[in-house]
Motif scaffolding. Sequence first.
Motif, mmCIF file in Angstrom:
data_model
loop_
_atom_site.group_PDB
_atom_site.id
_atom_site.type_symbol
_atom_site.label_atom_id
_atom_site.label_comp_id
_atom_site.label_asym_id
_atom_site.label_seq_id
_atom_site.Cartn_x
_atom_site.Cartn_y
_atom_site.Cartn_z
ATOM 1 N N PHE A 43 0.811 -1.215 0.000
ATOM 2 C CA PHE A 43 0.000 0.000 0.000
ATOM 3 C C PHE A 43 0.849 1.272 0.000
ATOM 4 O O PHE A 43 0.302 2.369 -0.062
ATOM 5 C CB PHE A 43 -0.916 0.020 1.235
ATOM 6 C CG PHE A 43 -1.794 -1.190 1.373
ATOM 7 C CD1 PHE A 43 -2.660 -1.559 0.350
ATOM 8 C CD2 PHE A 43 -1.755 -1.971 2.519
ATOM 9 C CE1 PHE A 43 -3.466 -2.681 0.475
ATOM 10 C CE2 PHE A 43 -2.554 -3.084 2.653
ATOM 11 C CZ PHE A 43 -3.409 -3.444 1.622
ATOM 12 N N ARG B 249 0.931 6.537 1.689
ATOM 13 C CA ARG B 249 0.040 5.381 1.555
ATOM 14 C C ARG B 249 -1.016 5.665 0.502
ATOM 15 O O ARG B 249 -1.613 6.749 0.471
ATOM 16 C CB ARG B 249 -0.634 5.075 2.894
ATOM 17 C CG ARG B 249 -1.436 3.778 2.897
ATOM 18 C CD ARG B 249 -1.905 3.394 4.281
ATOM 19 N NE ARG B 249 -3.048 4.188 4.726
ATOM 20 C CZ ARG B 249 -3.698 3.984 5.866
ATOM 21 N NH1 ARG B 249 -3.302 3.029 6.678
ATOM 22 N NH2 ARG B 249 -4.721 4.751 6.207
ATOM 23 N N LYS C 262 -6.292 2.206 -2.595
ATOM 24 C CA LYS C 262 -5.908 0.801 -2.619
ATOM 25 C C LYS C 262 -6.056 0.173 -1.237
ATOM 26 O O LYS C 262 -6.490 -0.974 -1.109
ATOM 27 C CB LYS C 262 -4.460 0.680 -3.110
ATOM 28 C CG LYS C 262 -3.996 -0.736 -3.345
ATOM 29 C CD LYS C 262 -2.581 -0.747 -3.916
ATOM 30 C CE LYS C 262 -2.109 -2.174 -4.177
ATOM 31 N NZ LYS C 262 -0.721 -2.196 -4.716
ATOM 32 N N TYR C 263 -5.716 0.949 -0.201
ATOM 33 C CA TYR C 263 -5.811 0.451 1.178
ATOM 34 C C TYR C 263 -7.270 0.166 1.545
ATOM 35 O O TYR C 263 -7.588 -0.889 2.102
ATOM 36 C CB TYR C 263 -5.213 1.483 2.138
ATOM 37 C CG TYR C 263 -5.174 1.041 3.581
ATOM 38 C CD1 TYR C 263 -4.100 0.314 4.077
ATOM 39 C CD2 TYR C 263 -6.221 1.350 4.453
ATOM 40 C CE1 TYR C 263 -4.062 -0.105 5.409
ATOM 41 C CE2 TYR C 263 -6.194 0.940 5.781
ATOM 42 C CZ TYR C 263 -5.103 0.219 6.246
ATOM 43 O OH TYR C 263 -5.080 -0.196 7.559
#
Length: 621
Positions: A446, A462, A466-467
């Motif tokens: 991430f 980060r 996507k996280y």
Amino acid sequence: MYFREKTSTNGTLLLQLVRGSRGLDGKVRQQVLLSLGGCVIPDVFRREIAHNIEAIVSGQQSLLPMKPEVASWSDLIIDKMKSEGKLDLVRSSVTRNVPVGGIADGVLLDEVSHEDTRQIGVLLPLKRAWESLGLSDFLASRGMPARRIHAAQACVFNRLVEPCSEHELPSWLQTVAMDELLNDTFGFYGKEIFYRAGDDLLEHSVELTRHLRAREENLFNLGNTIFLYDLTNSYFEGGCTENPKAKRSANSKEKRTDCPLLSVGLVLNAEGFPVVHKVFPGNTSDSKTILDIVSSLQRETGDTRRPTVVLDGGIATQANLKTLLENNYDYVVNGKRTTRQNFAEDFKRRKAFQTVKGRDDKKPVFVKRIWGEGEVVLLCRSEDRKAKEDAIVSKTEERYLEALRKLAGRIEKKDGKLHLDSSGGRANVDRCIGKIASRYTRASKFYAVRYNDDQQLLSWTRDEDKYQEDASLHGCYHLRTSRKDLSNDEIWLIYIMLTRVETAFHLLKGELGLRPFYHWKEDRCDAHIWITVLAYHLLRWIEYSLKLAGVDCTYQEVRRLLQTHCYSTINLPCRNGRKYHVRRPGKPDERQKMIYSALGIDVSALPVRKVVVESSPAGED
């Protein structure tokens, strides 16, 4: 007898054990036998506990095994009555203190002693299981002498009580009552006989495996329609140069990449009894073992029905699933976590999921069926698994960021090992970043990490989209099966059986002493594994027999409860010069009686030895 609650003057709720008795005038009066203070005994067990205590006091024996909770509370209350001197009063007997130096019926009370105390309780269920499985008769039919059979029993029993090496077995035998149990003298056994016993057990392992499977099927009406398969490995102490299967591997379950390993494949049936096991070289990939296991299953079981094999995702390659189908086996397997993203849109449609039935006391699991290529795919969502996965990712991310901060600190301090001012400085930093990323892959995917060579500054950010996308799939997994006739609940319940293999491995490597290996020869290592598997057969016999008797108790609990039941030699000196030596087992408490009754163990049949020593007349040798 019954329990009564009473409120004290200060408002505290007290519990009393009370007995009602009718006087000469015909009136019933209540007699408080014991005050238990604020002791909280569950209401559901009170009547049964009171009846059990009354039976104990009157000397009656219960024919049926009682619940563990009832036995435990009964023992506590009886102990309290004994400590307060009220048990004999309840039994209508007279008690009085005996002065120092007292003599009772010619016995010198101050000189009474006991010695040579050894455990017997932990051995009794093992002997019962051994006899029920017909192991002594089988080994005798193969020409194994009685002395060697007893040594084999000692090897197997030791794994279930206090695992040690064959070299330490003679010392361990001095702590348990194997002499009385088997009517033998183990003090004359040297360590070599235990090595030979292991060799004999290994020699007959194929026939013995078939014997055990047939015996367990007959005893418990077991079937061979579902098989659970997984692998584990264990490490050696030493180089183990004489075992060609001892290989180093990065895939060590204990992270012991510094030691040679052996891999053990284990197949259990649906009730957790071992069916076959196989020993592989330590560097064998899990996915390359399925063909050997399928061949062993076909050779050993000979079942004409089409069984279902439950596998872990690491073994279930497409080639392995094809092998199973070609050999007339169905499969249930969990899909790899890396492929669940393929079903992200399906997981989002939560209204289409249904709750798995029969989990009223646990957090719900939701399932949804879709069709794959020639198989059923069952999508699953679990709140418990989501919480676990959230915690793992959070902890991994915390460690990953801490590692990055440490690297940033080294760069800021211009750590000489990084050679930042040389042409290879950037390559060294990139190498460190790569090592950290490979160690914490669940978090590093991430993050984008950048190193500014000019400013010698490390930074990271980060990818929130996507996280969050990955976090939305936490607690989600999918199962695949070739069984199209099963319902959603049946597919999920069959897969959950695979946890029995994980439990078996935990017991084999922990409680039953599989690891580490102290041998260095191939056949001795294989015998070590086989003895451990034999011990697990006895363990499953005990747990399953207790389950059928309505006693919910693990083997660890059984061992803990029975370890205080011992043999002792009681020495009774008399004033006429005689000395009586009585060797007998102690009286089991209620919890121990519960276990013995459930397993059909008759403690009264244990041998009792009585010896009297006459004093020699003065002047005689």
